[in-house]
Design a protein around this motif. Structure first.
Motif, PDB file in Angstrom:
ATOM      1  N   VAL A   1      -9.740   0.501  -5.309  1.00 40.01           N
ATOM      2  CA  VAL A   1      -8.336   0.477  -4.885  1.00 40.01           C
ATOM      3  C   VAL A   1      -8.029  -0.936  -4.405  1.00 40.01           C
ATOM      4  CG1 VAL A   1      -6.605   1.433  -3.330  1.00 40.01           C
ATOM      5  CG2 VAL A   1      -8.427   2.904  -4.239  1.00 40.01           C
ATOM      6  N   ARG A   2      -6.949  -1.522  -4.955  1.00 39.94           N
ATOM      7  CA  ARG A   2      -6.546  -2.862  -4.542  1.00 39.94           C
ATOM      8  C   ARG A   2      -5.430  -2.762  -3.500  1.00 39.94           C
ATOM      9  NH1 ARG A   2      -8.569  -6.878  -7.959  1.00 39.94           N
ATOM     10  NH2 ARG A   2     -10.525  -6.025  -8.742  1.00 39.94           N
ATOM     11  N   PRO A   3      -5.452  -3.586  -2.480  1.00 37.00           N
ATOM     12  CA  PRO A   3      -4.392  -3.542  -1.460  1.00 37.00           C
ATOM     13  C   PRO A   3      -3.051  -3.954  -2.046  1.00 37.00           C
ATOM     14  CG  PRO A   3      -5.813  -5.452  -1.148  1.00 37.00           C
ATOM     15  CD  PRO A   3      -6.463  -4.630  -2.205  1.00 37.00           C
ATOM     16  N   ASN A   4      -1.984  -3.215  -1.655  1.00 35.48           N
ATOM     17  CA  ASN A   4      -0.642  -3.492  -2.171  1.00 35.48           C
ATOM     18  C   ASN A   4       0.431  -3.338  -1.094  1.00 35.48           C
ATOM     19  OD1 ASN A   4      -0.545  -0.748  -1.823  1.00 35.48           O
ATOM     20  ND2 ASN A   4      -0.593  -0.260  -4.006  1.00 35.48           N
ATOM     21  N   HIS A   5       0.012  -3.507   0.157  1.00 36.81           N
ATOM     22  CA  HIS A   5       0.930  -3.402   1.290  1.00 36.81           C
ATOM     23  C   HIS A   5       1.478  -1.987   1.460  1.00 36.81           C
ATOM     24  CE1 HIS A   5       0.721  -7.706   1.858  1.00 36.81           C
ATOM     25  NE2 HIS A   5       1.066  -7.899   0.579  1.00 36.81           N
ATOM     26  N   ARG A   6       0.744  -1.015   0.970  1.00 34.98           N
ATOM     27  CA  ARG A   6       1.016   0.388   1.245  1.00 34.98           C
ATOM     28  C   ARG A   6      -0.099   0.883   2.159  1.00 34.98           C
ATOM     29  NH1 ARG A   6       5.367  -0.711  -0.152  1.00 34.98           N
ATOM     30  NH2 ARG A   6       6.498  -0.008  -2.027  1.00 34.98           N
ATOM     31  N   ALA A   7       0.269   1.634   3.166  1.00 35.89           N
ATOM     32  CA  ALA A   7      -0.681   1.967   4.227  1.00 35.89           C
ATOM     33  C   ALA A   7      -1.942   2.631   3.697  1.00 35.89           C
ATOM     34  CB  ALA A   7      -0.013   2.858   5.278  1.00 35.89           C
ATOM     35  N   PHE A   8      -1.784   3.647   2.841  1.00 33.31           N
ATOM     36  CA  PHE A   8      -2.962   4.393   2.404  1.00 33.31           C
ATOM     37  C   PHE A   8      -3.849   3.537   1.503  1.00 33.31           C
ATOM     38  CE2 PHE A   8      -5.204   7.408  -0.389  1.00 33.31           C
ATOM     39  CZ  PHE A   8      -5.866   8.150   0.579  1.00 33.31           C
ATOM     40  N   ASP A   9      -3.256   2.845   0.532  1.00 39.28           N
ATOM     41  CA  ASP A   9      -4.046   2.000  -0.366  1.00 39.28           C
ATOM     42  C   ASP A   9      -4.751   0.880   0.394  1.00 39.28           C
ATOM     43  OD1 ASP A   9      -3.272   3.548  -2.466  1.00 39.28           O
ATOM     44  OD2 ASP A   9      -1.701   2.185  -3.170  1.00 39.28           O
ATOM     45  N   ASP A  10      -4.056   0.279   1.344  1.00 41.58           N
ATOM     46  CA  ASP A  10      -4.685  -0.787   2.132  1.00 41.58           C
ATOM     47  C   ASP A  10      -5.852  -0.240   2.952  1.00 41.58           C
ATOM     48  OD1 ASP A  10      -2.799  -2.395   1.063  1.00 41.58           O
ATOM     49  OD2 ASP A  10      -1.867  -3.018   2.949  1.00 41.58           O
ATOM     50  N   ALA A  11      -5.691   0.961   3.498  1.00 48.67           N
ATOM     51  CA  ALA A  11      -6.770   1.568   4.279  1.00 48.67           C
ATOM     52  C   ALA A  11      -7.977   1.868   3.395  1.00 48.67           C
ATOM     53  CB  ALA A  11      -6.281   2.837   4.963  1.00 48.67           C
ATOM     54  N   MET A  12      -7.734   2.398   2.171  1.00 51.45           N
ATOM     55  CA  MET A  12      -8.828   2.680   1.238  1.00 51.45           C
ATOM     56  C   MET A  12      -9.557   1.392   0.849  1.00 51.45           C
ATOM     57  SD  MET A  12      -9.079   5.955   0.598  1.00 51.45           S
ATOM     58  CE  MET A  12      -9.838   6.074  -1.025  1.00 51.45           C
ATOM     59  N   ALA A  13      -8.793   0.327   0.571  1.00 53.22           N
ATOM     60  CA  ALA A  13      -9.407  -0.955   0.209  1.00 53.22           C
ATOM     61  C   ALA A  13     -10.221  -1.509   1.374  1.00 53.22           C
ATOM     62  CB  ALA A  13      -8.325  -1.940  -0.214  1.00 53.22           C
ATOM     63  N   THR A  14      -9.688  -1.390   2.586  1.00 62.55           N
ATOM     64  CA  THR A  14     -10.406  -1.865   3.779  1.00 62.55           C
ATOM     65  C   THR A  14     -11.721  -1.119   3.942  1.00 62.55           C
ATOM     66  OG1 THR A  14      -8.326  -2.409   4.887  1.00 62.55           O
ATOM     67  CG2 THR A  14     -10.267  -2.158   6.278  1.00 62.55           C
ATOM     68  N   ALA A  15     -11.716   0.194   3.717  1.00 63.94           N
ATOM     69  CA  ALA A  15     -12.945   0.986   3.840  1.00 63.94           C
ATOM     70  C   ALA A  15     -13.985   0.525   2.823  1.00 63.94           C
ATOM     71  CB  ALA A  15     -12.634   2.469   3.662  1.00 63.94           C
ATOM     72  N   GLU A  16     -13.552   0.278   1.562  1.00 69.81           N
ATOM     73  CA  GLU A  16     -14.502  -0.179   0.541  1.00 69.81           C
ATOM     74  C   GLU A  16     -15.085  -1.550   0.907  1.00 69.81           C
ATOM     75  OE1 GLU A  16     -13.996   0.489  -3.687  1.00 69.81           O
ATOM     76  OE2 GLU A  16     -12.048   1.415  -3.255  1.00 69.81           O
ATOM     77  N   VAL A  17     -14.221  -2.454   1.361  1.00 66.38           N
ATOM     78  CA  VAL A  17     -14.702  -3.775   1.769  1.00 66.38           C
ATOM     79  C   VAL A  17     -15.714  -3.643   2.903  1.00 66.38           C
ATOM     80  CG1 VAL A  17     -14.024  -5.934   2.894  1.00 66.38           C
ATOM     81  CG2 VAL A  17     -12.667  -5.034   0.988  1.00 66.38           C
TER      82      VAL A  17
END
Length: 433
Positions: A27-43
């Motif tokens: 999941v790439r961050p796109n300034h949407r809360a859920f996607d950004d949270a998923m990307a942060t977890a993977e990182v």
């Protein structure tokens, strides 16, 4: 912060988008809360893998990781991985297995990790550069760890331990009672059975000289090193001419008259410290009231040195006279001490430890394996740190100690000593308080 420490050299910056691209997150961050949270977890998962390769396996290790002050140190953080979170002693060793440094800790893992996460002293950086392995010895508690640290330092002489060399500089203040006209002398070695009075060991010859000056400013005991003989000197020595000492060498005092000075010093260093402290205290206050503050401070420093020496001598002598003592402290366990030296110790969880049958100290460093000091003789320099550590440990817990056994006497009728030490308590060495 973790990314700056772990992958800063691999990316142009540590923004979430850059890190997600570097780790190819699903999941790439796109300034949407859920996607950004998923990307942060993977990182974060990828960063945890990187941190794990360095030996970071616990949350507190991970939290402290960003404070590591350099990549050369960071690569050796894996050496902390095997250390338990228990009291004990740790040993830094070089490639040849030589011990570089010995230390103690209530939490071995946390203490050793702190060398990598915040200590910027130059010697620490050099120590870490030379370190190849870190060994440890688990102890029952704080006292056993402190005593074992002292014994290992004295036996192994680690290059980075200041204490390994300092104890050899300890000195005694000697009152030469084996002479017709005794004087004060600073010596390194005790002569058993010479009948002299020794105070110490003190932290250095300079400290012993300061105590001597305190006594000599109260009692006009002779200061010249020449032994009075049948032939008298043509003129009194320089201190006598200045009026600060007597000079038996010139025949200005009889042996009986001089004996009163010696008796005053002996009593002042023993049961009647007021004979020495009282005149010094009065002189200090008189100088301060007269506005001569620098001179008053000099007298205060002599007072502080004398009271420190007397207080430390009392604690050590009392502990040695007590013989064998067995104590327990709620929440800390217990210990067996013989003539000031730790024989065994046990943790608070050991059942039935009250009979004094605690586990022996590790590595055969038990006192029984060493030659005990002669009864009534001054404490040897090489035992001063250990006995001082035991005494300081007991004194700090005096209100919580449960005395199970004592073959001697721990009570004392000596008057309480005043404090003149201008240093804050945090800067005082507990061994030489």
């Amino acid at each position: 912060a973790l990314a700056r420490r772990l992958v800063r050299d691999e990316v142009r910056d540590c923004r979430l988008g850059t890190l997600a691209e570097r780790f190819h997150t699903a999941v790439r961050p796109n300034h949407r809360a859920f996607d950004d949270a998923m990307a942060t977890a993977e990182v974060l998962h990828h960063l945890l893998e990187r941190a794990g390769s360095l030996g970071v396996l616990a949350l507190d290790d991970l939290i402290d990781l960003p404070t590591v002050k350099g990549h050369p140190q960071l690569s050796k953080l894996r050496l902390v991985q095997h250390l338990p979170r228990r009291p004990g002693v740790y040993l830094f060793r070089d490639r040849g297995g030589r011990t570089l440094y010995v230390g103690k800790a209530l939490d071995l893992r946390r203490r050793v990790r702190s060398y990598f996460t915040g200590d910027e002293r130059r010697k620490v950086s050099q120590l870490l550069r030379e370190t190849e392995t870190i060994d440890h010895i688990v102890c029952s508690g704080e006292l056993e760890a402190a005593v074992l640290e002292v014994r290992l330092i004295h036996d192994l002489m680690p290059r980075f331990n200041r204490q390994a060399k300092v104890w050899k500089k300890y000195a005694y203040l000697k009152l030469t009672l084996d002479e017709r006209f005794p004087r004060l002398s600073v010596v390194r070695v005790v002569k058993p059975g010479d009948g002299c009075l020794y105070l110490g060991p003190l932290s250095s010859a300079k400290a012993a000289r300061l105590v001597a000056e305190a006594i000599e400013s109260v009692v006009p005991i002779r200061r010249c090193t020449q032994k009075p003989g049948r032939v008298l000197r043509a003129a009194p020595c320089a201190p006598a001419q200045l009026g600060v000492s007597s000079c038996p060498c010139a025949g200005d005092i009889s042996e009986a008259g001089y004996r009163t000075f010696v008796d005053q010093v002996v009593a002042g260093l023993g049961p009647e410290p007021r004979l020495l402290l009282g005149p010094l205290d009065a002189k200090m206050r008189a100088l301060a009231e007269a506005g001569r503050y620098e001179e008053a401070a000099d007298v205060r420093d002599r007072l502080a040195a004398l009271t420190r020496a007397l207080g430390r001598q009392r604690r050590i002598d009392a502990l040695r006279r007590a013989g064998r003592i067995v104590v327990e402290i709620d929440g800390e366990g217990g210990a067996v001490v013989e003539h000031g030296r730790l024989v065994s110790a046990w943790p608070a969880t050991t059942a039935g430890a009250g009979d004094g049958a605690g586990p022996a100290l590790p590595l055969d460093f038990a006192p029984a394996a060493r030659t005990p000091p002669e009864a009534g003789a001054p404490l040897p320099r090489d035992l001063a740190d250990e006995v001082g550590t035991v005494a300081a440990w007991l004194e700090a817990r005096a209100g919580r100690v449960r005395l199970i056994e004592c073959s001697g006497d721990l009570a004392s009728s000596l008057p309480r000593l005043p404090r003149y030490d201008p240093r804050p308590a945090s800067r005082r060495d507990p061994t030489f308080v």
